[in-house]
Design a protein around this motif. Structure first.
Motif, PDB file in Angstrom:
ATOM      1  N   THR A 482       0.838  -1.207   0.000  1.00  0.00           N
ATOM      2  CA  THR A 482       0.000   0.000   0.000  1.00  0.00           C
ATOM      3  C   THR A 482       0.869   1.251   0.000  1.00  0.00           C
ATOM      4  OG1 THR A 482      -1.753  -1.160   1.196  1.00  0.00           O
ATOM      5  CG2 THR A 482      -1.789   1.255   1.244  1.00  0.00           C
ATOM      6  N   ARG A 483       0.484   2.223  -0.803  1.00  0.00           N
ATOM      7  CA  ARG A 483       1.216   3.480  -0.858  1.00  0.00           C
ATOM      8  C   ARG A 483       1.171   4.182   0.494  1.00  0.00           C
ATOM      9  NH1 ARG A 483      -0.682   8.916  -3.113  1.00  0.00           N
ATOM     10  NH2 ARG A 483       1.215  10.145  -3.248  1.00  0.00           N
ATOM     11  N   GLY A 484       2.319   4.621   0.958  1.00  0.00           N
ATOM     12  CA  GLY A 484       2.403   5.293   2.243  1.00  0.00           C
ATOM     13  C   GLY A 484       2.868   4.400   3.375  1.00  0.00           C
ATOM     14  N   ILE A 485       2.984   3.084   3.113  1.00  0.00           N
ATOM     15  CA  ILE A 485       3.463   2.144   4.132  1.00  0.00           C
ATOM     16  C   ILE A 485       4.893   1.739   3.789  1.00  0.00           C
ATOM     17  CG2 ILE A 485       3.157  -0.160   5.138  1.00  0.00           C
ATOM     18  CD1 ILE A 485       0.186   0.156   4.814  1.00  0.00           C
ATOM     19  N   THR A 486       5.802   2.021   4.684  1.00  0.00           N
ATOM     20  CA  THR A 486       7.210   1.699   4.444  1.00  0.00           C
ATOM     21  C   THR A 486       7.581   0.303   4.918  1.00  0.00           C
ATOM     22  OG1 THR A 486       7.831   2.713   6.558  1.00  0.00           O
ATOM     23  CG2 THR A 486       7.862   4.131   4.607  1.00  0.00           C
ATOM     24  N   ARG A 487       6.824  -0.240   5.876  1.00  0.00           N
ATOM     25  CA  ARG A 487       7.173  -1.551   6.415  1.00  0.00           C
ATOM     26  C   ARG A 487       5.955  -2.180   7.054  1.00  0.00           C
ATOM     27  NH1 ARG A 487      10.183  -3.056  11.560  1.00  0.00           N
ATOM     28  NH2 ARG A 487      11.215  -5.048  11.139  1.00  0.00           N
ATOM     29  N   ALA A 488       5.732  -3.462   6.795  1.00  0.00           N
ATOM     30  CA  ALA A 488       4.654  -4.220   7.420  1.00  0.00           C
ATOM     31  C   ALA A 488       5.245  -5.495   8.006  1.00  0.00           C
ATOM     32  CB  ALA A 488       3.566  -4.553   6.407  1.00  0.00           C
ATOM     33  N   PHE A 616       2.278  -5.117  12.320  1.00  0.00           N
ATOM     34  CA  PHE A 616       2.761  -3.798  12.722  1.00  0.00           C
ATOM     35  C   PHE A 616       3.135  -3.025  11.470  1.00  0.00           C
ATOM     36  CE2 PHE A 616       3.786  -6.404  16.509  1.00  0.00           C
ATOM     37  CZ  PHE A 616       2.975  -5.741  17.416  1.00  0.00           C
ATOM     38  N   VAL A 617       2.566  -1.827  11.342  1.00  0.00           N
ATOM     39  CA  VAL A 617       2.699  -1.041  10.120  1.00  0.00           C
ATOM     40  C   VAL A 617       3.442   0.251  10.440  1.00  0.00           C
ATOM     41  CG1 VAL A 617       1.451   0.164   8.293  1.00  0.00           C
ATOM     42  CG2 VAL A 617       0.573  -2.009   9.190  1.00  0.00           C
ATOM     43  N   GLN A 618       4.486   0.536   9.663  1.00  0.00           N
ATOM     44  CA  GLN A 618       5.200   1.808   9.774  1.00  0.00           C
ATOM     45  C   GLN A 618       4.848   2.661   8.566  1.00  0.00           C
ATOM     46  OE1 GLN A 618       7.204   2.670  12.488  1.00  0.00           O
ATOM     47  NE2 GLN A 618       6.998   4.681  11.583  1.00  0.00           N
ATOM     48  N   LEU A 619       4.521   3.925   8.796  1.00  0.00           N
ATOM     49  CA  LEU A 619       4.025   4.792   7.736  1.00  0.00           C
ATOM     50  C   LEU A 619       5.085   5.779   7.276  1.00  0.00           C
ATOM     51  CD1 LEU A 619       0.519   5.682   9.238  1.00  0.00           C
ATOM     52  CD2 LEU A 619       1.061   3.868   7.605  1.00  0.00           C
ATOM     53  N   ASP A 620       4.903   6.234   6.051  1.00  0.00           N
ATOM     54  CA  ASP A 620       5.719   7.308   5.490  1.00  0.00           C
ATOM     55  C   ASP A 620       4.922   8.604   5.649  1.00  0.00           C
ATOM     56  OD1 ASP A 620       7.260   9.066   4.085  1.00  0.00           O
ATOM     57  OD2 ASP A 620       7.247   7.953   2.189  1.00  0.00           O
ATOM     58  N   ASP A 621       5.332   9.425   6.602  1.00  0.00           N
ATOM     59  CA  ASP A 621       4.574  10.638   6.910  1.00  0.00           C
ATOM     60  C   ASP A 621       4.537  11.635   5.766  1.00  0.00           C
ATOM     61  OD1 ASP A 621       4.017   9.666   9.429  1.00  0.00           O
ATOM     62  OD2 ASP A 621       5.802  10.584  10.333  1.00  0.00           O
ATOM     63  N   SER A 622       5.438  11.480   4.804  1.00  0.00           N
ATOM     64  CA  SER A 622       5.459  12.416   3.680  1.00  0.00           C
ATOM     65  C   SER A 622       4.364  12.125   2.663  1.00  0.00           C
ATOM     66  CB  SER A 622       6.824  12.374   2.981  1.00  0.00           C
ATOM     67  OG  SER A 622       7.061  11.093   2.400  1.00  0.00           O
ATOM     68  N   VAL A 623       3.740  10.946   2.755  1.00  0.00           N
ATOM     69  CA  VAL A 623       2.675  10.576   1.820  1.00  0.00           C
ATOM     70  C   VAL A 623       1.346  11.046   2.382  1.00  0.00           C
ATOM     71  CG1 VAL A 623       1.470   8.662   0.691  1.00  0.00           C
ATOM     72  CG2 VAL A 623       3.948   8.581   0.995  1.00  0.00           C
ATOM     73  N   PRO A 624       0.572  11.837   1.632  1.00  0.00           N
ATOM     74  CA  PRO A 624      -0.723  12.318   2.145  1.00  0.00           C
ATOM     75  C   PRO A 624      -1.662  11.162   2.462  1.00  0.00           C
ATOM     76  CG  PRO A 624      -0.066  13.513   0.146  1.00  0.00           C
ATOM     77  CD  PRO A 624       0.877  12.350   0.286  1.00  0.00           C
ATOM     78  N   ASP A 625      -2.351  11.261   3.580  1.00  0.00           N
ATOM     79  CA  ASP A 625      -3.368  10.283   3.977  1.00  0.00           C
ATOM     80  C   ASP A 625      -2.811   8.862   4.094  1.00  0.00           C
ATOM     81  OD1 ASP A 625      -5.417  12.244   3.997  1.00  0.00           O
ATOM     82  OD2 ASP A 625      -5.622  12.053   1.830  1.00  0.00           O
ATOM     83  N   ALA A 626      -1.535   8.745   4.473  1.00  0.00           N
ATOM     84  CA  ALA A 626      -0.940   7.418   4.584  1.00  0.00           C
ATOM     85  C   ALA A 626      -1.677   6.557   5.604  1.00  0.00           C
ATOM     86  CB  ALA A 626       0.540   7.542   4.966  1.00  0.00           C
ATOM     87  N   LEU A 627      -2.058   7.139   6.728  1.00  0.00           N
ATOM     88  CA  LEU A 627      -2.744   6.374   7.765  1.00  0.00           C
ATOM     89  C   LEU A 627      -4.086   5.859   7.267  1.00  0.00           C
ATOM     90  CD1 LEU A 627      -2.879   5.348  10.666  1.00  0.00           C
ATOM     91  CD2 LEU A 627      -3.777   7.582  11.356  1.00  0.00           C
ATOM     92  N   ASP A 628      -4.855   6.708   6.573  1.00  0.00           N
ATOM     93  CA  ASP A 628      -6.152   6.263   6.077  1.00  0.00           C
ATOM     94  C   ASP A 628      -6.006   5.242   4.956  1.00  0.00           C
ATOM     95  OD1 ASP A 628      -8.157   7.717   7.636  1.00  0.00           O
ATOM     96  OD2 ASP A 628      -7.234   9.508   6.792  1.00  0.00           O
TER      97      ASP A 628
END
Length: 784
Positions: A482-488, A616-628
């Motif tokens: 998924t776009r915005g996820i750097t690691r799962a 456990f999901v780590q997000l890329d904060d630079s990607v808009p709406d990564a959490l959603d």
């Protein structure tokens, strides 16, 4: 003529003066009515809040399933449900998966029928959000066909985001008590909420007192609008034969008329605000207009108390004015205000609160009347001390620019009027500072340390045993892509036990790649085919887990509790090369026990219903709406999964609710403060219309007069904020001592409160500049 007839005659004459005194008379009455009406409207809203909250709770209980009747097996009247709550853009979107097992299954409140597979029933607010551009990502998540809109009976508020999603895949084993799926035959909640702890109840009481006190102060100030003109008119009545008692009764009649107009306007303001309240949502809290219904006895109390207070304030004010036939003796030889009785109120307030210090939560509830009385006396002490302090401050000032001299001279002549203008905001700021200190002091008690580490993972996606089969590998893969996820980091968990059935001595078996297992254990080396025995878990952990196994030992994995309708547990041998390694807290703060195994040596043939996963999901904060985006991917892959945002601290729900209530009340009081101050300022300018016109006619610059008005506001507000800060800090310290928490001052919050109060006054002053410029025209000297 009887005494009653005399009172009626004089009160009626005062009422005629209020309405038939020409433009000046009805203008003053209208301004008084507006000022009182704003306060009455907020009082009516306050009296309506209990009924609104009770209605919210009643509708929430009507759709709740906490104590709903259940069934052991499927039948004509059974309904399968499971929580489907979501979070979107940091906003809660609550919902329920439903599947009817028979034609007579109970229909949720607010719906005409149960949604079928692939269908959605949504609240009006959620429907609006889904149709908007802002709801694009949520539409991807809730992509069912909208067939119904939930009615008011099924919602706690008009702004609530709520949905029912029909499914055909919900399943519940008849004896599976651990499943998230419920089989119900109706909706109900009969559980009673636990009573608030004493310190939380104290917060509730103080919130009401601190928010309503400024309202009372503003109403008291509003009934004294136009006091100077009224006193000159009463002096004229003395000239034609009225005695001092008669003129006081006439003044009471004028005040009574203004307060009655205020009651009517207040009811109108309340009716308008009641219709608009359904469109307002503060921190996801909203109420239906019909629920904002004041209790009759409280509304009657307001209707009686406001006119009575208006008359009492007027008569009290006239005690300081000698109304003589040839004029009003107000400033010829003004007596200096005395301090001794002004100190009695705050000292009496401290005397009421002092015996309650150090009680905390150990000695039962605080006496609410004693606490309320003490706080009221302290806050009212501000209104008594401020005029004395302002008189002392301006009494010794001389010299300076012309605008400064004009302002100081005006304050020297009538410092009481300026103090009344500031009293309400000073009381509000003092109460807000005290409440903020108490909230800050008790926040640590009601804010728990979750132990989670957001730096290692932003999101934890968990599936649950008994919720249905989940392709765990697919879930981890979809999240990782998924776009915005750097690691799962996916981990699978199954139950193990040395014998079957086993309820208490279960072994936690965690399955994952070496990269994933390093999140839960300290591994010096790891290769596919390895297995590990965990040590170092907290020995005080209670629950069914905690057992372990030795290398080469045969155990059972899967359905170790022997539940029917699931595959039997499979025998499995712990790899002989299993090494002992210490546990490590995972990003969610859990310290695991049992066994760690890589996929190639993991137990095979386990019922999918008995396995559950955590990613456990780590997000890329630079990607808009990564959490959603991550939440949407998790929902699409495993609708029954729980996606939890990891945070290091979390406040208790009740503490958060009280703080939300304070936010509601503070917003209403702030609106009242601004509106009432503006009305007060306009009334003061109207009183000085001829004086301002005369000064302009003699050549005074308009900029000089504008600056003088600013100084007349700045001096009292500065003194008022200093006094409010001192009283607020004192009250906050006493309250913190009462709740047995260390006294500490959050200066940033104190400065924010005082700055907000001062900012409101400055804004009101700026808004009064345009009418001031119109009043400074020379033609204002015309008389009729």
């Amino acid at each position: 003529m009887s005494k009653l007839q005399v009172w009626a005659r004089d009160l009626a004459m005062g009422t005629r003066f209020a309405f038939a005194g020409g433009r000046e008379g009805w203008t003053r009455t209208l301004l008084t009515g507006i000022g009182v009406g704003l306060g009455v409207a907020l009082l009516l809203v306050s009296t309506a809040l209990p009924s609104a909250l009770a209605a919210r709770d009643a509708r929430g209980d009507a759709r709740s399933t906490l104590s709903a009747p259940t069934a052991d097996a499927a039948g004509r009247d059974t309904l399968l449900i499971a929580r489907a709550s979501q979070t979107y853009h940091a906003t809660d979107v609550d919902g329920i998966f439903v599947r009817a097992e028979g034609p007579d299954a109970p229909v949720p409140p607010g719906l005409k029928e149960i949604p079928g597979p692939g269908e959605l029933a949504v609240s009006p607010a959620l429907h609006t959000l889904l149709k908007s551009a802002d709801g694009k990502l949520l539409r991807e998540r809730l992509d069912g066909k909208i067939t119904q809109t939930i009615g008011d009976a099924g919602l706690v508020g008009p702004g609530e985001l709520y949905f029912y999603a029909g499914t055909d895949w919900l399943h519940k084993a008849d004896v599976d008590e651990y499943s998230r799926v419920q089989r119900i035959t109706g909706f109900a909640n009969t559980f009673e909420a636990e009573p608030l702890r004493p310190d939380l109840m104290l917060l509730v009481v103080l919130t009401f007192v601190a928010l309503l006190m400024p309202v009372a102060v503003f109403i008291a100030a509003a009934v004294r609008f136009g006091g100077e003109r009224r006193d000159r008119r009463l002096a004229a009545l003395r000239l034609i034969g009225a005695d001092s008692r008669m003129v006081r009764r006439i003044a009471a009649g004028e005040a009574l008329a203004g307060s009655v107009i205020g009651l009517v306007l207040g009811a109108g303001f309340f009716a308008v605000s009641r219709q608009l309240v359904g469109q307002v949502s503060l921190q996801q809290r909203s109420v239906f207009p019909a629920d904002l219904d004041p209790a009759p006895w409280l509304a009657a109390l307001v209707a009686v108390a406001v006119p009575a207070a208006a008359v009492a304030v007027t008569l009290l004010a006239l005690r300081g004015v000698v109304i003589e036939p040839l004029g009003v003796v107000r400033t010829a030889k003004q007596r200096r205000r005395r301090i001794w009785w002004r100190l009695l109120m705050p000292l009496a307030g401290l005397g009421l609160l002092a015996p309650l210090m150090g009680r905390g939560n150990d000695q039962g509830a605080f006496n609410q009347w004693q606490v309320s009385g003490g706080v009221v006396l302290l806050l009212v002490g501000i209104t008594a001390l401020l005029p004395w302090l302002l008189e002392r401050l301006v009494g010794g000032i001389s010299g300076g620019p012309v605008s400064w001299q004009l302002a100081v001279r005006r304050l020297q002549i009538s410092s009481g009027t300026a103090a009344r203008l500031v009293n309400g905001i000073a009381v509000a700021v003092a109460g807000a500072i005290a409440l903020q200190m108490l909230f800050a002091g008790t926040e640590d008690t009601y804010t728990q340390d979750t132990g989670q580490d957001p730096s290692r993972a932003s999101l934890s996606v968990m599936t649950h045993s008994g919720s249905g089969p989940v392709d765990i590998d697919s879930l981890g893969k979809k999240l990782g892509q998924t776009r915005g996820i750097t690691r799962a980091v996916p981990l699978t968990e199954v139950n193990g036990a040395a014998k079957v059935p086993e309820m208490d001595r279960r072994i936690e078996i965690t399955i994952g790649t070496c990269d994933s297992l390093r999140e839960v254990a300290v591994l010096d080396s790891c290769n596919e085919g390895d297995a590990f025995i965990l040590t170092g878990a907290d020995p005080g952990v209670s629950g069914p887990y905690g057992a372990t196994a030795a290398p080469g030992q045969q155990i059972f994995a899967g359905n170790v509790m022997g539940l029917e309708h699931f595959k039997k547990a499979v025998p499995w041998t712990v790899p002989a090369n299993a090494r002992t390694v210490p546990s490590r807290k995972d990003p969610a703060g859990q310290l695991r026990t049992g066994l760690l195994v890589t996929p190639s040596v993991a137990p095979k043939g386990i019922d999918p219903f008995e396995a559950f996963a955590q990613v456990f999901v780590q997000l890329d904060d630079s990607v808009p709406d990564a959490l959603d985006r991550a939440r949407t991917a998790a929902f699409k892959a495993a609708p029954m999964a729980t996606a939890m945002t990891l945070t290091s601290q979390q406040p208790a729900p009740r503490f958060s609710s009280i703080r939300t209530g304070l936010f509601f009340g503070a917003a209403g009081v702030l609106v009242l403060i601004g509106a009432s101050l503006l009305v007060s300022q306009l009334e003061q300018l109207r009183e000085r219309k001829k004086l301002l016109s005369a000064l302009v006619a003699f050549g005074t610059k308009r900029s000089t007069l504008s600056l003088s008005v600013l100084w007349q506001t700045a001096l009292p507000i500065t003194l008022g904020m200093v006094l409010a800060t001192a009283v607020g800090l004192a009250l906050g310290s006493v309250l913190m001592r009462m709740t047995a928490v260390p006294v500490r001052i959050d200066w940033s919050s104190v400065l924010a409160m005082t700055g907000t109060g001062a900012g409101v006054v400055v804004l009101v002053t700026l808004l009064s500049v345009p009418p001031l410029l119109r009043l400074m025209r020379p033609d204002g000297l015309r008389t009729e």
